[in-house]
Design a protein around this motif. Structure first.
Motif, PDB file in Angstrom:
ATOM      1  N   ASP A 188      11.570   0.351  -7.115  1.00  0.00           N
ATOM      2  CA  ASP A 188      11.351   0.706  -8.509  1.00  0.00           C
ATOM      3  C   ASP A 188      12.281  -0.118  -9.402  1.00  0.00           C
ATOM      4  O   ASP A 188      13.433  -0.366  -9.057  1.00  0.00           O
ATOM      5  CB  ASP A 188      11.645   2.199  -8.708  1.00  0.00           C
ATOM      6  N   TYR A 189      11.763  -0.489 -10.542  1.00  0.00           N
ATOM      7  CA  TYR A 189      12.524  -1.326 -11.473  1.00  0.00           C
ATOM      8  C   TYR A 189      13.184  -0.456 -12.535  1.00  0.00           C
ATOM      9  O   TYR A 189      12.511   0.324 -13.217  1.00  0.00           O
ATOM     10  CB  TYR A 189      11.594  -2.338 -12.133  1.00  0.00           C
ATOM     11  N   SER A 190      14.503  -0.616 -12.654  1.00  0.00           N
ATOM     12  CA  SER A 190      15.204   0.149 -13.678  1.00  0.00           C
ATOM     13  C   SER A 190      15.807  -0.726 -14.759  1.00  0.00           C
ATOM     14  O   SER A 190      16.246  -0.222 -15.777  1.00  0.00           O
ATOM     15  CB  SER A 190      16.325   0.963 -13.034  1.00  0.00           C
ATOM     16  N   GLY A 191      15.861  -2.033 -14.524  1.00  0.00           N
ATOM     17  CA  GLY A 191      16.457  -2.937 -15.490  1.00  0.00           C
ATOM     18  C   GLY A 191      17.962  -3.018 -15.408  1.00  0.00           C
ATOM     19  O   GLY A 191      18.577  -3.778 -16.146  1.00  0.00           O
ATOM     20  N   SER A 213       0.851  -1.183   0.000  1.00  0.00           N
ATOM     21  CA  SER A 213       0.000   0.000   0.000  1.00  0.00           C
ATOM     22  C   SER A 213       0.890   1.237   0.000  1.00  0.00           C
ATOM     23  O   SER A 213       2.079   1.172   0.279  1.00  0.00           O
ATOM     24  CB  SER A 213      -0.927   0.013   1.211  1.00  0.00           C
ATOM     25  N   GLY A 214       0.284   2.365  -0.337  1.00  0.00           N
ATOM     26  CA  GLY A 214       1.043   3.605  -0.388  1.00  0.00           C
ATOM     27  C   GLY A 214       1.177   4.086  -1.824  1.00  0.00           C
ATOM     28  O   GLY A 214       0.244   3.981  -2.615  1.00  0.00           O
ATOM     29  N   ARG A 215       2.356   4.534  -2.184  1.00  0.00           N
ATOM     30  CA  ARG A 215       2.557   5.073  -3.524  1.00  0.00           C
ATOM     31  C   ARG A 215       2.471   3.976  -4.574  1.00  0.00           C
ATOM     32  O   ARG A 215       2.689   2.802  -4.284  1.00  0.00           O
ATOM     33  CB  ARG A 215       3.906   5.784  -3.621  1.00  0.00           C
ATOM     34  N   THR A 216       2.178   4.372  -5.782  1.00  0.00           N
ATOM     35  CA  THR A 216       2.076   3.437  -6.899  1.00  0.00           C
ATOM     36  C   THR A 216       3.393   3.412  -7.669  1.00  0.00           C
ATOM     37  O   THR A 216       3.954   4.464  -7.974  1.00  0.00           O
ATOM     38  CB  THR A 216       0.944   3.847  -7.850  1.00  0.00           C
ATOM     39  N   PHE A 217       3.881   2.223  -7.972  1.00  0.00           N
ATOM     40  CA  PHE A 217       5.085   2.082  -8.777  1.00  0.00           C
ATOM     41  C   PHE A 217       4.712   2.153 -10.252  1.00  0.00           C
ATOM     42  O   PHE A 217       3.742   1.542 -10.680  1.00  0.00           O
ATOM     43  CB  PHE A 217       5.767   0.732  -8.517  1.00  0.00           C
ATOM     44  N   ARG A 218       5.476   2.851 -11.013  1.00  0.00           N
ATOM     45  CA  ARG A 218       5.272   2.817 -12.456  1.00  0.00           C
ATOM     46  C   ARG A 218       5.807   1.498 -13.004  1.00  0.00           C
ATOM     47  O   ARG A 218       5.170   0.831 -13.808  1.00  0.00           O
ATOM     48  CB  ARG A 218       5.970   3.990 -13.122  1.00  0.00           C
ATOM     49  N   ALA A 273      13.398 -15.179  -4.116  1.00  0.00           N
ATOM     50  CA  ALA A 273      12.729 -15.066  -5.414  1.00  0.00           C
ATOM     51  C   ALA A 273      12.359 -13.618  -5.654  1.00  0.00           C
ATOM     52  O   ALA A 273      12.241 -12.827  -4.715  1.00  0.00           O
ATOM     53  CB  ALA A 273      11.470 -15.932  -5.446  1.00  0.00           C
ATOM     54  N   ARG A 274      12.180 -13.273  -6.940  1.00  0.00           N
ATOM     55  CA  ARG A 274      11.701 -11.930  -7.239  1.00  0.00           C
ATOM     56  C   ARG A 274      10.861 -11.946  -8.515  1.00  0.00           C
ATOM     57  O   ARG A 274      11.020 -12.782  -9.382  1.00  0.00           O
ATOM     58  CB  ARG A 274      12.864 -10.930  -7.349  1.00  0.00           C
ATOM     59  N   ASN A 275       9.942 -10.988  -8.552  1.00  0.00           N
ATOM     60  CA  ASN A 275       9.016 -10.870  -9.664  1.00  0.00           C
ATOM     61  C   ASN A 275       9.105  -9.437 -10.159  1.00  0.00           C
ATOM     62  O   ASN A 275       8.707  -8.506  -9.462  1.00  0.00           O
ATOM     63  CB  ASN A 275       7.593 -11.176  -9.178  1.00  0.00           C
ATOM     64  N   ALA A 276       9.672  -9.264 -11.333  1.00  0.00           N
ATOM     65  CA  ALA A 276       9.890  -7.925 -11.849  1.00  0.00           C
ATOM     66  C   ALA A 276       8.744  -7.482 -12.738  1.00  0.00           C
ATOM     67  O   ALA A 276       7.959  -8.298 -13.226  1.00  0.00           O
ATOM     68  CB  ALA A 276      11.203  -7.871 -12.627  1.00  0.00           C
ATOM     69  N   TRP A 277       8.661  -6.193 -12.957  1.00  0.00           N
ATOM     70  CA  TRP A 277       7.680  -5.607 -13.862  1.00  0.00           C
ATOM     71  C   TRP A 277       7.771  -6.293 -15.214  1.00  0.00           C
ATOM     72  O   TRP A 277       8.841  -6.527 -15.739  1.00  0.00           O
ATOM     73  CB  TRP A 277       7.981  -4.127 -14.025  1.00  0.00           C
ATOM     74  N   GLY A 278       6.648  -6.699 -15.762  1.00  0.00           N
ATOM     75  CA  GLY A 278       6.656  -7.436 -17.022  1.00  0.00           C
ATOM     76  C   GLY A 278       6.614  -8.940 -16.808  1.00  0.00           C
ATOM     77  O   GLY A 278       6.498  -9.701 -17.781  1.00  0.00           O
ATOM     78  N   GLY A 279       6.746  -9.380 -15.559  1.00  0.00           N
ATOM     79  CA  GLY A 279       6.572 -10.799 -15.261  1.00  0.00           C
ATOM     80  C   GLY A 279       7.835 -11.619 -15.166  1.00  0.00           C
ATOM     81  O   GLY A 279       7.766 -12.830 -14.984  1.00  0.00           O
ATOM     82  N   ALA A 280       8.999 -11.012 -15.299  1.00  0.00           N
ATOM     83  CA  ALA A 280      10.237 -11.790 -15.225  1.00  0.00           C
ATOM     84  C   ALA A 280      10.471 -12.246 -13.793  1.00  0.00           C
ATOM     85  O   ALA A 280      10.467 -11.439 -12.865  1.00  0.00           O
ATOM     86  CB  ALA A 280      11.406 -10.939 -15.696  1.00  0.00           C
ATOM     87  N   THR A 281      10.678 -13.531 -13.607  1.00  0.00           N
ATOM     88  CA  THR A 281      10.910 -14.088 -12.282  1.00  0.00           C
ATOM     89  C   THR A 281      12.315 -14.668 -12.190  1.00  0.00           C
ATOM     90  O   THR A 281      12.933 -15.031 -13.195  1.00  0.00           O
ATOM     91  CB  THR A 281       9.891 -15.181 -11.945  1.00  0.00           C
TER      92      THR A 281
END
Length: 125
Positions: A99-102, A25-30, A49-57
């Motif tokens: 935040d995800y930067s790649g 909860s709180g701010r929204t991640f882009r 484990a991790r789940n990145a934006w776009g679904g990469a695990t």
């Protein structure tokens, strides 16, 4: 700010399953990464484990084939399904987000800005 609340830990026997949840909860991640880490007594916090934006695990080798990370964007929740639990899985499990930067693999705790309070998982033999 982001608040992360884990739930779902407990005491189980070896071979059992648990599903951990992490509600954000709180701010929204882009674009975001959400990860699970664990820390056993006397040991450093380690990546699970991790789940990145776009679904990469990504998973640490010791849980591959047994644990599955997934997310529900409608509920702002990430899950960690843990099957075939072993005594060596015993630890406090932490949810983390950033935040995800790649630019990173996001397997190191220092890459995450937000953390939950942790939930205890104990697996008896």
């Amino acid at each position: 700010q982001v608040q992360l609340v884990e739930s779902g830990g407990g005491l189980v026997q070896a071979g059992a399953s648990l599903r951990l949840s992490c509600a954000a909860s709180g701010r929204t991640f882009r674009r975001y990464v959400m990860g699970w880490f664990r820390q056993a007594p006397g040991k450093e916090r380690e990546f699970v484990a991790r789940n990145a934006w776009g679904g990469a695990t990504s998973y640490t080798d010791s849980v591959k084939g047994r644990f599955t990370i997934s997310g529900d964007n409608t509920k702002n929740t990430v899950y960690l399904q843990m099957n075939s639990l072993k005594p060596e899985d015993t630890a406090v499990y932490y949810c983390a987000a950033t935040d995800y930067s790649g630019a990173y693999t996001y397997t190191s705790p220092d890459k995450y800005a937000y953390w939950g309070q942790g939930t205890q998982v104990t697996v008896s033999s």
